[in-house]
Scaffold this motif. Structure first.
Motif, short mmCIF file in Angstrom:
data_model
loop_
_atom_site.label_atom_id
_atom_site.label_comp_id
_atom_site.label_asym_id
_atom_site.label_seq_id
_atom_site.Cartn_x
_atom_site.Cartn_y
_atom_site.Cartn_z
N LEU A 1 0.89 -1.24 0.01
CA LEU A 1 0.03 -0.02 -0.09
C LEU A 1 0.79 1.16 -0.02
O LEU A 1 0.60 2.17 -0.75
N TYR A 2 2.01 1.08 0.61
CA TYR A 2 2.94 2.21 0.74
C TYR A 2 3.84 2.36 -0.30
O TYR A 2 4.80 3.08 -0.46
N ASN B 1 -6.38 2.74 9.55
CA ASN B 1 -4.93 2.30 8.67
C ASN B 1 -5.17 2.42 7.33
O ASN B 1 -4.01 2.93 6.69
N LEU B 2 -6.36 2.06 6.86
CA LEU B 2 -6.23 2.34 5.35
C LEU B 2 -6.43 3.77 5.01
O LEU B 2 -6.12 3.96 3.79
N SER C 1 -0.77 -1.97 -7.83
CA SER C 1 -0.01 -2.78 -6.84
C SER C 1 -0.79 -2.45 -5.47
O SER C 1 -0.97 -3.35 -4.75
N ARG C 2 -1.45 -1.19 -5.30
CA ARG C 2 -2.29 -1.21 -3.87
C ARG C 2 -3.66 -1.83 -4.05
O ARG C 2 -4.09 -2.48 -3.03
N ILE C 3 -4.15 -2.15 -5.35
CA ILE C 3 -5.44 -2.81 -5.53
C ILE C 3 -5.16 -4.35 -5.09
O ILE C 3 -5.68 -5.04 -4.64
N LEU D 1 -3.64 4.64 -0.16
CA LEU D 1 -4.75 3.85 -0.97
C LEU D 1 -5.95 4.91 -1.37
O LEU D 1 -6.68 5.49 -0.58
N ARG D 2 -6.34 5.21 -2.59
CA ARG D 2 -7.28 6.22 -3.09
C ARG D 2 -8.60 5.37 -2.93
O ARG D 2 -8.54 4.12 -3.05
#
Lengths: 255, 271
Positions: free
Chosen positions: A109-110, B99-100, B12-14, B105-106
């Motif tokens: 996420l980061y 946290n999210l 990558s975040r998804i 994270l959009r």
């Protein structure tokens, strides 16, 4: 002359939050320099959590503004969130995921460059190796705090916000966490904002203390200077003076 | 430290969020069992009813021929929404939402990860049941052919629109609004005419029914099964409605998220 002036790490300008008629944070202004450790102190309901919420863009200010590394958090939070992180005992990581899985998710996420390597490093630094493949929900309070700290450090943040990082920990574990925070700050020149009810912790870690009461900042100085000005032995006594409203008299007497 | 900029959109975040929910599913057999349990029970019950009614004569027997298709399509709609909402509720239940929300994270990535999980949950829960329907009752759901893709896409789009709106309401109002997530779809059961034609509804209710995208899908399914006609017009109508519904739900979700920041509910998730 070319003068390169960095913006403050965190800056609040007449920051206010109202919930209906109740004023949670009342036009506070402060500026926190990069590389410092600042304590945010106050009794329950003083406005610490709301202030932290606004700094992290979880709470929208009613008026005023707060910026982090020069970015207005109401407008440009996504330009700076990857350089911040947060730890609180009141926020959990998914219980059924193992420590490694949780750290892997947050590493991605980061956008951390090499997630497995970063996890190995954190596991070594924070002594997580013996339970890194155990479910997060099955850890002891001390282990959970270390994991939460690992999550907060996964992106090596410039700005680390900690809400009671050692609450409910035994003295040995709490001391261990404080030592790690001291090392992290020294190594990374990170800015740390710490909300805590543990005055010993604040005296040990913080260069500066913002004292909040009823939504306002009622005092702002280095811990040792506050203690001297109030004519007290320690920060806990200063806290009690302020909380009980005897602070002004003591402060004047000391001055 | 990581001073490099964070991309405005990141697969990558998804992927990270999908992995988070995949790890959870993998670690919990009750969660996996739950995915398949209710579609299976529904299929068995309606399968027997269809078998019984098929032995009767007249219009009833003809109508009964659509029951299994209807129940399986209904499960796509219902499970699609639940799969979406579950992923969101898991963050609330585990107190992980803050946290999210403070991570890079959009919202669009968060929503796309929930959509992906909805598909994964649906595949795990409904696909095996379609094969069991073939085995037990000789009903070939996949025999609906290319029309099935149109039905599937339209039902999923509706389910995600409703899931998105539910997520926004839970975000704004906390877990007190969780019940809505479980029950809202049942409002659609009578109105979208899952088991009977729209013509059965009173005249004043029919325009409302046609404004719901799944109505066109169920009407289209009956036309296909009973008359062997693929109603492309109905599918296009449903798709147009879905575009409006998804747009409104996305707008609603962002508004509710903004409102939750105004009232500070993100700091006290779970209450």
């Amino acid at each position: 002359m070319n003068v390169n002036v960095s913006p403050p790490a965190i800056e609040a300008d007449r920051l206010t939050k109202r919930y209906g008629d109740a004023v949670a944070v009342d036009a506070i202004s402060f500026s926190i320099q990069a590389g410092s450790v600042t304590g945010l102190l106050g009794g329950n309901g003083a406005g610490k959590t709301t202030t932290i919420g606004m700094i992290m863009s979880l709470v929208a200010p009613t008026s005023g503004r707060v910026s982090v590394l020069g970015y207005d958090m109401a407008r440009d939070a996504y330009r700076v969130l990857h350089r911040m992180n947060f730890e609180s005992p009141y926020v959990d990581l998914p219980h059924r995921l193992t420590v490694r899985q949780n750290l892997s998710v947050f590493g991605r996420l980061y956008s951390v460059a090499n997630v497995p390597e970063r996890i190995e490093r954190l596991a070594a630094d924070l002594d997580l190796k013996s339970f890194i493949d155990r479910q997060s929900g099955k850890l002891s309070a001390g282990q959970k705090t270390r994991v939460a700290l690992a999550k907060a450090l996964i992106n090596e943040p410039d700005i680390l916000i900690l809400d009671e990082p050692t609450a409910s920990l035994d003295p040995d574990t709490a001391d261990w966490i404080r030592s790690h925070l001291e090392r992290y700050r020294a190594t990374n020149n990170a800015t740390i904002l710490l909300a805590s009810h543990n005055m010993g912790e604040v005296e040990r870690l913080c260069d500066r203390v913002l004292m909040m009461k009823r939504g306002k900042i009622v005092d702002d100085d280095a811990p040792e200077k506050l203690i001297a000005r109030y004519g007290r032995q320690n920060l806990e006594e200063v806290f009690l003076d302020i909380a009980r409203g005897t602070g002004a008299a003591k402060k004047e007497a000391a001055e | 430290m990581s001073a490099a900029s964070s991309p405005a959109f990141s697969f990558s975040r998804i992927f990270a969020m999908v992995m988070r929910h995949w790890y959870l599913l993998r670690s919990s057999w009750p969660r996996l069992l739950e995915l398949i349990y209710w579609p299976l029970v529904q299929m068995i019950m309606w399968g027997f009813l269809q078998s019984f009614m098929a032995k009767q004569t007249g219009a009833l027997a003809v109508a009964a021929g659509t029951f299994l298709a209807a129940v399986l399509l209904w499960d796509i709609l219902f499970r699609g929404q639940l799969g979406f909402s579950f992923s969101f509720l898991e963050e609330m239940w585990s107190r992980n939402l803050a946290n999210l929300m403070i991570s890079p994270l959009r919202p669009i990535e968060f929503v796309l990860s929930m959509i992906t999980m909805s598909l994964i949950r649906l595949i795990i829960g409904v696909v095996p049941v379609t094969f069991l329907a073939m085995f037990f009752f000789g009903f070939n759901f996949w025999g609906l052919g290319i029309a099935l893709a149109a039905f599937f896409a339209n039902l999923l789009l509706t389910s995600w629109a409703i899931g998105l709106l539910c997520a926004g309401l839970v975000l704004r109002n906390g877990l007190g609004a969780e019940g809505l997530t479980w029950s809202i779809m049942f409002l659609f059961l009578p109105l979208t005419c899952v088991y009977y034609p729209v013509a059965i509804l009173p005249a004043w209710l029919q325009p409302i029914s046609w404004a719901l995208p799944p109505t066109s899908v169920f009407e289209g399914m009956r036309a296909l099964v009973l008359e062997h006609t693929f109603r492309a017009d109905l599918m296009l109508w449903a798709f147009g409605l879905n575009v409006i519904w998804i747009s409104l739900a996305g707008w609603g979700f962002l508004k509710l998220m903004h409102s939750s920041k105004q009232i500070g509910s993100l700091m006290s998730v779970g209450e």
